[in-house]
Structure formats: C-alpha cells, structure tokens
Scaffold this active site. Sequence first.
Site, PDB file in Angstrom:
ATOM      1  N   GLY A  31       0.969  -1.157  -0.034  1.00 41.45           N
ATOM      2  CA  GLY A  31       0.030   0.605   0.158  1.00 41.45           C
ATOM      3  C   GLY A  31       1.000   1.105  -0.186  1.00 41.45           C
ATOM      4  O   GLY A  31       0.492   2.310  -0.639  1.00 41.45           O
ATOM      5  N   TYR A 185      -7.462 -17.117   6.707  1.00 41.92           N
ATOM      6  CA  TYR A 185      -6.634 -16.332   6.035  1.00 41.92           C
ATOM      7  C   TYR A 185      -7.291 -16.787   4.143  1.00 41.92           C
ATOM      8  O   TYR A 185      -7.669 -15.747   3.394  1.00 41.92           O
ATOM      9  CB  TYR A 185      -5.740 -17.040   5.475  1.00 41.92           C
ATOM     10  CG  TYR A 185      -4.853 -15.197   4.955  1.00 41.92           C
ATOM     11  CD1 TYR A 185      -5.100 -14.340   5.386  1.00 41.92           C
ATOM     12  CD2 TYR A 185      -3.921 -15.788   3.406  1.00 41.92           C
ATOM     13  CE1 TYR A 185      -4.329 -13.238   4.558  1.00 41.92           C
ATOM     14  CE2 TYR A 185      -2.654 -14.578   3.387  1.00 41.92           C
ATOM     15  CZ  TYR A 185      -3.473 -13.828   3.258  1.00 41.92           C
ATOM     16  OH  TYR A 185      -2.971 -12.963   3.071  1.00 41.92           O
TER      17      TYR A 185
END
Length: 316
Positions: A31, A185
């Site tokens: 990010g 996950y």
Amino acid sequence: MPTPLMVRSELLNQDLTGKTYVVTGANSGIGLVTTQQLARQGATVVMGVRRVKEGQRVAAEIRRETASAQLFVYPLELADLASVRAFAAEVNRNHPKLQGLVNNAGVMKTPFGHTKDGFETQFGVNHLGHFLLTNLLTEALKAGAPSRVINLSSYFHEFAMGRKGEIHFDDLNYHSRPFDSWEAYAQSKLANLLHARELGRRLAGTGVTTASVNPGFVHTNLLTVPLPMWLQRLVVIPVMRLAGMIEPWEGAQTTLHALLAPEVAQHSGAYYSQMARYKDKASRAGGWPLRSPNPVAHDDAVAARLWNASQALVQG
Ligand SMILES: NC(=O)c1ccc[n+]([C@@H]2O[C@H](COP(=O)([O-])OP(=O)(O)OC[C@H]3O[C@@H](n4cnc5c(N)ncnc54)[C@H](OP(=O)(O)O)[C@@H]3O)[C@@H](O)[C@H]2O)c1
C-alpha cells in the site's frame, strides 16, 4: 523461478494530476509503494490507515521525495464498521469524485478473535470492512468514472499452507467449527476475489470496473517472523528470496497494472496474478489476467451468495 511481471513504463510515467485514489493500509508494504508511485505521478491519494501518526510520518517521507504530493491521511480501522462509515463519510465529503479505490489493507494468520462487530478477524478486516467501504464509496466512484476498484487477494485464495480456499456459508465467522487461522485467511482472500468479480458484474455499464490481485510473495510486515533481525537478514530473508520472495516495489506491480492499464477495463471482475506458488504448475508464472486455478473463483452463484451474506452482515 520465473521473473516478476512488471508494469509497462509508459503507465508509470503518465500524468495523473487531477485524479484521486483511496488506498487502505497505505502506511506499509504494498500500500505504501502504491501510494508513493501514484503521488509521484501527480495523483491525489487518500491514505486510509489505522495508525494515523504512522500514516502522517509516511506521508511526510513521501513529500520529502515528491514535494508536490497531494496526500490526505484519514483514520480507518477495518475491524470496526463504525470507523469504516466515518472514513467513508470523510472521503465522500472531501473527495466526491474518485478514480480508484485500492482495498489493500490486510492481516494474515491472526489468532482466533473477533472484530468490534463480532466477525472473525481475517474475514472481518480483509473482506467485510472493505465490502462495506466499497458500498459506501460506489457513488463517488461512479461520479469519477472511468474508475477502478482493486481488491488485494492472494494466491492463498487457492490453498493456504495446505488449506483449501472455500467459503463456509454455514459458519463464516467460526462460531461453531474449529478455528484454523490459515483456512480463515484463505477464506478471506477468496472472498476478496469473489467480491471483485460480483461487483464487476453489478457495476457493468457504469464506467466503474473491478479487479482482484495477487501481489506475489512479498517482503512486507505481513511476513514478520519472530526471530532476531540479524538471523532474519543472514538466513531467513535469503532463503525466502530463493523461494521466490520479491520486494514491495515488485509486489506493487500487479496493483498498479490493474489500476492504470487501459485494457483492464475490458475484463471487469478478473483476477491478476504475479508469479506465485500455485498447486497448478501452469499458473506459476502468473498472468495479467490469470484464470484462477481454484474452481470456486469462477462460480458466479457463490459470488452472488457471498454478496448477499456480506450485505446482511454489514447491515445487521
Ligand atoms: N506480502 C505478501 O506476500 C502478500 C501475498 C499475498 C497477498 N498479500 C496482501 O497484500 C495486502 C497488503 O499487505 P502487505 O503485504 O503490504 O502487508 P503489510 O505491510 O503488513 O501492510 C498491511 C496494511 O494493512 C493495514 N491493516 C491491517 N489491519 C488493519 C485494520 N484492521 N484496519 C486498517 N488497516 C489495517 C496495516 O496497518 P498497520 O501498519 O497499522 O499494521 C498495513 O498498513 C494484504 O491484503 C495482503 O493480504 C500480501
């Protein structure tokens, strides 16, 4: 091991002045590199971060390299839907036209726990928080069209350490079945992929297109190993590199391609993958786009059912 797929240079040199992108988890790893690159190209970036001081520190660092960087740091805790609503309201108030939303933030292999709203941590943070955020920003994305929604999935949506990626509709949040953190996950990352697929179908004709992304096996905080730094540098990192680990700049390539390449608009809802260790050898070199080796990833009925279940959970 194949070499990483890299974005065409003209896409990274194009001027993005006047365009606005929201990036979640913008203070770290993939990010952060995505934010840095968009800022270099002149875009305005809204950084959604749970640690605001750290977000501001990172924004100041980006401004040292790119003095003109247009960065806004707003608090976003995806484990709390009230925070997601507050963040979306702030974005809508100040940035009513968006050209992109990068649902990037994520956690991996967390111990059994719940978000503020009672969802299993990984399903809640990785999928449901982003699902609600996307719903709340859809009007701004339509107003800013052509625009994109990019969901960070993972090659673990197929298998995560031997656990098959499946959506367990009977118990999405592990209320009654035994908890397994890798399985949770995998479920959350398959949900990210299916969300992009269903959203792409629902937004057809609006100018908002979607994609899900596997960034590869990337050297970020997500892979933190509980060993002394010297041992990591000497042994762990070199071994992981031999196993195909790439650096964050390489890990951000698939996101940047999905966000910036014009041809991505022709395949709304598709999956884009960096090279990765899929069970299916033919998929290992990656592909932009790639047909996922997980058959559930192509099941429109599962994608639609997940949409309805997610909608009910974030409203409830
Ligand atoms: N690294 C890999 O090999 C890999 C492989 C496949 C997919 N991915 C995906 O890539 C994405 C980015 O991960 P990364 O590798 O860049 O890891 P990272 O460096 O740990 O970045 C994750 C980001 O998400 C933020 N975050 C975590 N929980 C949050 C929450 N509850 N609310 C708001 N923000 C939250 C983190 O904030 P803090 O800094 O405050 O913790 C951080 O900014 C994730 O979705 C991950 O699943 C990574």
